[in-house]
Design a protein around this motif. Structure first.
Motif, PDB file in Angstrom:
ATOM      1  N   GLU A   1       0.804  -1.223   0.000  1.00 29.41           N
ATOM      2  CA  GLU A   1       0.000   0.000   0.000  1.00 29.41           C
ATOM      3  C   GLU A   1       0.839   1.275   0.000  1.00 29.41           C
ATOM      4  OE1 GLU A   1      -1.266  -1.881   3.186  1.00 29.41           O
ATOM      5  OE2 GLU A   1      -1.972  -3.306   1.690  1.00 29.41           O
ATOM      6  N   ARG A   2       2.147   1.133  -0.302  1.00 29.71           N
ATOM      7  CA  ARG A   2       3.010   2.294  -0.431  1.00 29.71           C
ATOM      8  C   ARG A   2       3.844   2.153  -1.701  1.00 29.71           C
ATOM      9  NH1 ARG A   2      -0.080   2.937   3.097  1.00 29.71           N
ATOM     10  NH2 ARG A   2       0.273   3.561   5.258  1.00 29.71           N
ATOM     11  N   ALA A   3       4.369   3.253  -2.229  1.00 27.12           N
ATOM     12  CA  ALA A   3       5.224   3.215  -3.415  1.00 27.12           C
ATOM     13  C   ALA A   3       6.316   4.261  -3.280  1.00 27.12           C
ATOM     14  CB  ALA A   3       4.406   3.464  -4.685  1.00 27.12           C
ATOM     15  N   ILE A   4       7.460   4.010  -3.913  1.00 28.31           N
ATOM     16  CA  ILE A   4       8.619   4.905  -3.801  1.00 28.31           C
ATOM     17  C   ILE A   4       8.852   5.624  -5.128  1.00 28.31           C
ATOM     18  CG2 ILE A   4      11.102   5.061  -3.366  1.00 28.31           C
ATOM     19  CD1 ILE A   4      10.857   2.498  -1.720  1.00 28.31           C
ATOM     20  N   TRP A   5       8.995   6.928  -5.054  1.00 27.66           N
ATOM     21  CA  TRP A   5       9.314   7.747  -6.215  1.00 27.66           C
ATOM     22  C   TRP A   5      10.803   8.067  -6.208  1.00 27.66           C
ATOM     23  CZ3 TRP A   5       7.893   9.439 -10.805  1.00 27.66           C
ATOM     24  CH2 TRP A   5       8.496  10.584 -11.348  1.00 27.66           C
ATOM     25  N   THR A   6      11.458   7.828  -7.352  1.00 26.15           N
ATOM     26  CA  THR A   6      12.861   8.192  -7.538  1.00 26.15           C
ATOM     27  C   THR A   6      12.952   9.095  -8.761  1.00 26.15           C
ATOM     28  OG1 THR A   6      13.613   6.075  -6.616  1.00 26.15           O
ATOM     29  CG2 THR A   6      15.202   7.348  -7.904  1.00 26.15           C
ATOM     30  N   PRO A   7      13.436  10.331  -8.618  1.00 26.95           N
ATOM     31  CA  PRO A   7      13.517  11.240  -9.761  1.00 26.95           C
ATOM     32  C   PRO A   7      14.467  10.717 -10.840  1.00 26.95           C
ATOM     33  CG  PRO A   7      13.814  12.404  -7.673  1.00 26.95           C
ATOM     34  CD  PRO A   7      13.893  10.942  -7.362  1.00 26.95           C
ATOM     35  N   GLY A   8      14.262  11.176 -12.051  1.00 32.10           N
ATOM     36  CA  GLY A   8      15.145  10.807 -13.145  1.00 32.10           C
ATOM     37  C   GLY A   8      16.575  11.256 -12.893  1.00 32.10           C
ATOM     38  N   GLY A   9      17.526  10.417 -13.277  1.00 33.02           N
ATOM     39  CA  GLY A   9      18.934  10.757 -13.135  1.00 33.02           C
ATOM     40  C   GLY A   9      19.530  10.491 -11.774  1.00 33.02           C
ATOM     41  N   VAL A  10      18.731  10.023 -10.809  1.00 33.05           N
ATOM     42  CA  VAL A  10      19.241   9.755  -9.465  1.00 33.05           C
ATOM     43  C   VAL A  10      19.716   8.304  -9.383  1.00 33.05           C
ATOM     44  CG1 VAL A  10      18.656   9.566  -7.015  1.00 33.05           C
ATOM     45  CG2 VAL A  10      17.786  11.490  -8.372  1.00 33.05           C
ATOM     46  N   SER A  11      20.968   8.110  -9.038  1.00 34.03           N
ATOM     47  CA  SER A  11      21.508   6.765  -8.889  1.00 34.03           C
ATOM     48  C   SER A  11      20.887   6.101  -7.661  1.00 34.03           C
ATOM     49  CB  SER A  11      23.031   6.831  -8.742  1.00 34.03           C
ATOM     50  OG  SER A  11      23.584   5.540  -8.636  1.00 34.03           O
ATOM     51  N   HIS A  12      20.461   4.848  -7.809  1.00 36.00           N
ATOM     52  CA  HIS A  12      19.811   4.161  -6.693  1.00 36.00           C
ATOM     53  C   HIS A  12      19.999   2.656  -6.795  1.00 36.00           C
ATOM     54  CE1 HIS A  12      16.872   4.320  -9.982  1.00 36.00           C
ATOM     55  NE2 HIS A  12      16.273   3.254  -9.453  1.00 36.00           N
ATOM     56  N   ALA A  13      19.866   2.004  -5.662  1.00 35.27           N
ATOM     57  CA  ALA A  13      19.890   0.547  -5.581  1.00 35.27           C
ATOM     58  C   ALA A  13      18.597   0.107  -4.915  1.00 35.27           C
ATOM     59  CB  ALA A  13      21.096   0.073  -4.774  1.00 35.27           C
ATOM     60  N   VAL A  14      18.155  -1.113  -5.224  1.00 40.23           N
ATOM     61  CA  VAL A  14      16.882  -1.609  -4.702  1.00 40.23           C
ATOM     62  C   VAL A  14      17.093  -2.973  -4.062  1.00 40.23           C
ATOM     63  CG1 VAL A  14      14.461  -2.123  -5.215  1.00 40.23           C
ATOM     64  CG2 VAL A  14      15.691  -0.416  -6.584  1.00 40.23           C
ATOM     65  N   ARG A  15      16.568  -3.129  -2.842  1.00 39.02           N
ATOM     66  CA  ARG A  15      16.635  -4.411  -2.147  1.00 39.02           C
ATOM     67  C   ARG A  15      15.228  -4.959  -1.970  1.00 39.02           C
ATOM     68  NH1 ARG A  15      16.701  -5.579   3.493  1.00 39.02           N
ATOM     69  NH2 ARG A  15      16.966  -3.344   3.930  1.00 39.02           N
ATOM     70  N   MET A  16      15.032  -6.225  -2.304  1.00 33.98           N
ATOM     71  CA  MET A  16      13.740  -6.873  -2.169  1.00 33.98           C
ATOM     72  C   MET A  16      13.690  -7.667  -0.857  1.00 33.98           C
ATOM     73  SD  MET A  16      12.864  -5.838  -5.182  1.00 33.98           S
ATOM     74  CE  MET A  16      13.748  -5.340  -6.677  1.00 33.98           C
ATOM     75  N   VAL A  17      12.576  -7.566  -0.159  1.00 34.92           N
ATOM     76  CA  VAL A  17      12.365  -8.338   1.059  1.00 34.92           C
ATOM     77  C   VAL A  17      11.235  -9.323   0.794  1.00 34.92           C
ATOM     78  CG1 VAL A  17      11.823  -8.267   3.517  1.00 34.92           C
ATOM     79  CG2 VAL A  17      13.100  -6.387   2.458  1.00 34.92           C
ATOM     80  N   GLY A  18      11.561 -10.609   0.847  1.00 28.95           N
ATOM     81  CA  GLY A  18      10.592 -11.620   0.468  1.00 28.95           C
ATOM     82  C   GLY A  18      10.462 -11.686  -1.038  1.00 28.95           C
ATOM     83  N   GLU A  19       9.549 -12.498  -1.508  1.00 26.57           N
ATOM     84  CA  GLU A  19       9.240 -12.514  -2.943  1.00 26.57           C
ATOM     85  C   GLU A  19       8.499 -11.233  -3.281  1.00 26.57           C
ATOM     86  OE1 GLU A  19       7.170 -15.971  -4.177  1.00 26.57           O
ATOM     87  OE2 GLU A  19       8.815 -17.337  -3.699  1.00 26.57           O
ATOM     88  N   VAL A  20       8.985 -10.525  -4.279  1.00 31.66           N
ATOM     89  CA  VAL A  20       8.446  -9.202  -4.587  1.00 31.66           C
ATOM     90  C   VAL A  20       7.879  -9.170  -5.997  1.00 31.66           C
ATOM     91  CG1 VAL A  20       9.007  -6.759  -4.892  1.00 31.66           C
ATOM     92  CG2 VAL A  20      10.002  -8.037  -2.979  1.00 31.66           C
ATOM     93  N   SER A  21       6.684  -8.626  -6.104  1.00 28.11           N
ATOM     94  CA  SER A  21       6.031  -8.419  -7.392  1.00 28.11           C
ATOM     95  C   SER A  21       5.844  -6.918  -7.568  1.00 28.11           C
ATOM     96  CB  SER A  21       4.680  -9.141  -7.413  1.00 28.11           C
ATOM     97  OG  SER A  21       4.002  -8.927  -8.626  1.00 28.11           O
ATOM     98  N   THR A  22       6.538  -6.320  -8.538  1.00 31.80           N
ATOM     99  CA  THR A  22       6.505  -4.870  -8.676  1.00 31.80           C
ATOM    100  C   THR A  22       5.647  -4.408  -9.846  1.00 31.80           C
ATOM    101  OG1 THR A  22       8.488  -4.765 -10.098  1.00 31.80           O
ATOM    102  CG2 THR A  22       8.816  -4.652  -7.705  1.00 31.80           C
ATOM    103  N   ARG A  23       5.078  -3.214  -9.678  1.00 28.31           N
ATOM    104  CA  ARG A  23       4.413  -2.468 -10.739  1.00 28.31           C
ATOM    105  C   ARG A  23       5.117  -1.116 -10.782  1.00 28.31           C
ATOM    106  NH1 ARG A  23       3.325  -6.922 -10.561  1.00 28.31           N
ATOM    107  NH2 ARG A  23       1.295  -7.956 -10.408  1.00 28.31           N
ATOM    108  N   SER A  24       5.639  -0.760 -11.932  1.00 22.01           N
ATOM    109  CA  SER A  24       6.482   0.427 -12.036  1.00 22.01           C
ATOM    110  C   SER A  24       6.033   1.302 -13.191  1.00 22.01           C
ATOM    111  CB  SER A  24       7.944  -0.019 -12.236  1.00 22.01           C
ATOM    112  OG  SER A  24       8.779   1.083 -12.472  1.00 22.01           O
ATOM    113  N   VAL A  25       6.000   2.615 -12.957  1.00 21.00           N
ATOM    114  CA  VAL A  25       5.722   3.555 -14.044  1.00 21.00           C
ATOM    115  C   VAL A  25       6.888   4.526 -14.166  1.00 21.00           C
ATOM    116  CG1 VAL A  25       3.219   3.395 -13.973  1.00 21.00           C
ATOM    117  CG2 VAL A  25       4.372   5.045 -12.492  1.00 21.00           C
TER     118      VAL A  25
END
Length: 290
Positions: free
Chosen positions: A95-119
């Motif tokens: 029930e939450r989502a993370i916004w990352t602006p364009g051009g920002v370097s980032h890493a992502v860690r998954m906790v458990g089996e993760v099913s993502t929807r991304s725009v």
């Protein structure tokens, strides 16, 4: 790798010129479970204001440091995601989502089996969420729109039904509030180092006097610098850092009592009170029983 991947053995990978393959791509090649993966880089160039993709990840998977030209909203329909940037960390339970602006370097860690929807959204489009990382709530309508968007082809008809869905999605994003699930790091080198150390061993009992003394700063100078560079008071930052640690552990099935005491709370009730005040629900709401 559009929509599918080659499945190579470790020996085959060693024979390939690994310097030409991004680190995160090598991780995908080494998966034991075959499942299609959508690379955001393959749709970023498409002439549409917003495009959507979905992906499935195994437990504890990590995406190495990378960036997108467009801004990206990452929503976990199942599981928990933690996004780290050089400027801080953000966590998104269901029930939450993370916004990352364009051009920002980032890493992502998954906790458990993760099913993502991304725009992925062009920066000048109404509905783009700005130039700073943030966490937003995902309402039932927004969740359904994100699900629907991932079924829409990238080169959709802007004037047709698909275009209307995407326009409504952007309208919902434009009105989304920000949630207190951010742990920004200050630019001040020594304070930032102290913040990172706290995330490795968090304690709800840490005080301003302790930190300012450790850093050789006056209390007033420390509090001013901390708020100026993080946008948060020390107490608010400390609580959000505890949430950042607690949410993935809850998703992994750890007991609320264990987490509360590990974070330095005097009782599970004190931890639950803080959690409910900031998140709106009890920590047991996010605890996995699997």
């Amino acid at each position: 790798m559009a929509g599918s991947r080659c499945w190579w053995s470790r020996h085959s990978l060693e024979r390939y010129k690994l310097s030409r393959i991004p680190v995160w791509a090598i991780h995908f090649f080494m998966w034991d479970i075959q499942m299609p993966w959508s690379d955001p880089a393959l749709v970023e160039h498409i002439d549409r204001p917003i495009v959507a993709i979905s992906n499935e990840y195994p437990p504890a998977f990590e995406l190495d440091w990378h960036q997108h030209r467009r801004g990206q909203l990452l929503y976990a329909a199942r599981g928990v995601v933690v996004v780290s940037t050089p400027h801080g960390a953000w966590v998104a339970p269901p029930e939450r989502a993370i916004w990352t602006p364009g051009g920002v370097s980032h890493a992502v860690r998954m906790v458990g089996e993760v099913s993502t929807r991304s725009v992925l959204i062009e920066p000048d489009v109404p509905g783009s969420l700005g130039n700073a990382n943030k966490v937003i709530p995902v309402s039932p309508l927004l969740r359904h729109l994100l699900e629907a968007a991932c079924d829409i082809p990238p080169e959709y008809d802007v004037d047709g039904r698909d275009g209307l869905v995407m326009s409504l999605l952007l309208a919902e994003l434009a009105r989304a509030p920000t949630m207190p699930l951010a742990v920004p790091f200050p630019q001040h080198v020594e304070i930032a180092r102290k913040c990172r150390t706290f995330l490795e061993a968090p304690s709800a009992h840490d005080t301003i006097d302790q930190w300012s003394s450790d850093l050789g700063m006056g209390r007033r100078a420390f509090t001013r610098a901390f708020r100026r560079e993080t946008g948060l008071s020390f107490g608010a930052w400390r609580q959000q850092a505890c949430l950042l640690i607690a949410l993935p552990r809850l998703a992994a099935g750890d007991a609320v009592t264990t987490i509360a005491f590990d974070l330095g709370y005097e009782s599970p009730a004190a931890f639950t009170t803080m959690f409910k005040r900031l998140i709106g629900v009890a920590p047991s709401h996010y605890r996995s029983n699997s």
